[in-house]
Design a protein around this motif. Structure first.
Motif, short mmCIF file in Angstrom:
data_model
loop_
_atom_site.label_atom_id
_atom_site.label_comp_id
_atom_site.label_asym_id
_atom_site.label_seq_id
_atom_site.Cartn_x
_atom_site.Cartn_y
_atom_site.Cartn_z
N GLN A 65 22.80 -0.28 -5.43
CA GLN A 65 21.95 0.92 -5.33
C GLN A 65 21.28 1.00 -3.96
N LEU A 66 20.87 -0.13 -3.40
CA LEU A 66 20.31 -0.14 -2.05
C LEU A 66 21.33 0.41 -1.06
N TRP A 67 22.55 -0.10 -1.17
CA TRP A 67 23.61 0.32 -0.24
C TRP A 67 23.96 1.80 -0.41
N MET A 68 24.14 2.22 -1.67
CA MET A 68 24.52 3.62 -1.91
C MET A 68 23.40 4.57 -1.49
N GLY A 69 22.16 4.13 -1.69
CA GLY A 69 21.01 4.94 -1.24
C GLY A 69 21.06 5.19 0.25
N LEU A 70 21.38 4.14 1.02
CA LEU A 70 21.48 4.28 2.47
C LEU A 70 22.71 5.12 2.83
N GLN A 71 23.85 4.76 2.25
CA GLN A 71 25.10 5.43 2.63
C GLN A 71 25.04 6.93 2.32
N ASN A 72 24.42 7.30 1.21
CA ASN A 72 24.39 8.71 0.81
C ASN A 72 23.09 9.42 1.20
N ASP A 73 22.25 8.72 1.97
CA ASP A 73 20.99 9.30 2.47
C ASP A 73 20.09 9.76 1.32
N LYS A 74 19.93 8.92 0.30
CA LYS A 74 19.11 9.23 -0.87
C LYS A 74 17.84 8.38 -0.85
N PHE A 75 16.76 8.99 -0.40
CA PHE A 75 15.48 8.28 -0.24
C PHE A 75 14.99 7.66 -1.56
N GLU A 76 14.93 8.47 -2.62
CA GLU A 76 14.38 7.98 -3.89
C GLU A 76 15.25 6.86 -4.47
N GLN A 77 16.55 7.05 -4.39
CA GLN A 77 17.48 6.05 -4.93
C GLN A 77 17.29 4.70 -4.24
N PHE A 78 17.16 4.75 -2.91
CA PHE A 78 16.98 3.52 -2.13
C PHE A 78 15.63 2.86 -2.43
N TRP A 79 14.56 3.68 -2.38
CA TRP A 79 13.22 3.10 -2.50
C TRP A 79 12.88 2.64 -3.92
N ALA A 80 13.58 3.15 -4.92
CA ALA A 80 13.36 2.67 -6.30
C ALA A 80 13.61 1.16 -6.36
N THR B 250 0.86 -1.19 0.00
CA THR B 250 0.00 0.00 0.00
C THR B 250 0.90 1.23 0.00
N ASP B 251 0.49 2.26 -0.69
CA ASP B 251 1.40 3.39 -0.91
C ASP B 251 1.20 4.50 0.10
N ASP B 252 1.81 4.36 1.27
CA ASP B 252 1.80 5.43 2.27
C ASP B 252 3.17 6.09 2.24
N LYS B 253 3.44 6.81 1.17
CA LYS B 253 4.80 7.33 0.94
C LYS B 253 5.22 8.33 2.02
N ASP B 254 4.24 9.07 2.56
CA ASP B 254 4.57 10.04 3.60
C ASP B 254 5.17 9.34 4.82
N PRO C 151 -1.81 -3.76 12.02
CA PRO C 151 -1.43 -5.01 11.34
C PRO C 151 0.09 -5.10 11.17
N ILE C 152 0.64 -6.26 11.51
CA ILE C 152 2.09 -6.43 11.45
C ILE C 152 2.60 -6.35 10.01
N GLN C 153 1.75 -6.73 9.04
CA GLN C 153 2.16 -6.63 7.63
C GLN C 153 2.38 -5.15 7.25
N TRP C 154 1.47 -4.29 7.67
CA TRP C 154 1.62 -2.86 7.37
C TRP C 154 2.89 -2.31 8.02
N LEU C 155 3.13 -2.70 9.27
CA LEU C 155 4.34 -2.23 9.95
C LEU C 155 5.60 -2.69 9.22
N SER C 156 5.58 -3.94 8.76
CA SER C 156 6.74 -4.48 8.06
C SER C 156 7.02 -3.71 6.77
N GLU C 157 5.96 -3.32 6.07
CA GLU C 157 6.12 -2.59 4.81
C GLU C 157 6.57 -1.14 5.03
N HIS C 158 6.13 -0.53 6.12
CA HIS C 158 6.33 0.91 6.28
C HIS C 158 7.28 1.32 7.39
N MET C 159 7.48 0.46 8.37
CA MET C 159 8.28 0.86 9.55
C MET C 159 9.55 0.02 9.70
#
Length: 275
Positions: A152-167, A2-6, A250-258
């Motif tokens: 890309q996952l790693w570089m997104g985290l290391q460089n604090d790039k939200f869009e790069q990581f979440w893509a 589910t898309d709770d991007k905020d 729901p634990i599924q929602w938490l897993s996806e978003h938190m």
């Protein structure tokens, strides 16, 4: 998912104001001023403390400098735990800024792993993501990715790039439309009052009858003392990313978003403040 991007953004950009001070017994050539930094909750100490290291090394004698490590009120801080988890577990009921002590010698071999380079953090981070995907999708998603996606996952985290990581990470948070969630939820439960590192076991997000399992169901199954007490008074807090989610979530929602970027839900059980 589910898309709770905020929600994803709020989790990603969570920061902890922190004051680093040099341990009083370290030998310096002049007085070491404290160093202030906003620490990203989702990152790792050894990824974001280069400035801290530089700041204090300026006043140190070079022969006195060995591997840097951090502690809070006598507890060495594990660099392979995300920063937000360390704060929730050890300091969430204290006043800000978070006061961390910096050491350059007497490395606590019994308490901490060595971290000689960012490659060590990357290897740990990718191992967690692979373990999480084994639980969620029998490793199918991560194995279908290319090496550049992992990077890309790693570089997104290391460089604090939200869009790069979440893509890329978005794919790890999806599941087949005919199913209502992941195979198992990747989670770890940490208790501030025990020496045990963490609790982890297989837990499905959907009950056999088809209803969604909640955070409360997970805790009841894995760590019942976190939500019930003998005298009926709740003595603990359940924290994820510095907030106390409702047990009905729901634990599924938490897993996806938190989940943290390593794809695990890191849940802290801490004593409830008495004042």
């Amino acid at each position: 998912m589910t898309d709770d991007k905020d929600v994803l953004r709020d989790v990603w950009f969570g920061r902890i104001p922190t004051c680093f001070t040099l341990y009083q017994d370290e030998i310096t050539e002049r007085e070491a001023e404290p160093y202030y930094l906003l620490l990203p909750r989702i990152s790792y100490l050894t990824l974001v403390t280069d400035k801290v290291k530089k700041h204090f090394q300026k006043v140190m004698r070079q022969e006195e400098v060995s591997e840097i490590w951090f502690e809070y009120e006598g507890t060495p801080l594990k660099w392979h735990y995300p920063i937000g988890l360390l704060f929730d577990l050890h300091a969430s009921n204290t006043a800000l800024p978070w006061s961390i002590t910096v050491h350059f010698k007497n490395f606590p071999e019994k308490d901490l792993l060595h971290c000689h380079s960012k490659d060590v953090i990357e290897a740990h981070f990718m191992a967690c993501i692979k373990e999480a995907d084994a639980l969620k999708h029998k490793s199918q998603v991560i194995n279908e990715m290319q090496k550049k996606d992992h990077k890309q996952l790693w570089m997104g985290l290391q460089n604090d790039k939200f869009e790069q990581f979440w893509a890329i990470n978005r794919k790890l948070m999806e599941y087949p439309p005919e199913e209502s969630g992941f195979r198992y939820i990747p989670f770890r439960i940490y208790q501030a009052t025990t020496e045990r590192p963490f609790i982890q076991k297989l837990f499905r997000p959907i009950a056999s009858g088809g209803e969604l399992h909640t955070l409360g169901d997970l805790l009841k199954d894995v760590c019942p003392s976190a939500i019930t007490s003998e005298d009926g008074e709740q003595k603990t807090q359940v924290m994820i990313h510095g907030i106390e989610p409702m047990l009905e979530t729901p634990i599924q929602w938490l897993s996806e978003h938190m989940s943290y970027p390593d794809n695990f839900l890191h849940i802290s059980i801490i004593p409830r403040p008495t004042d």
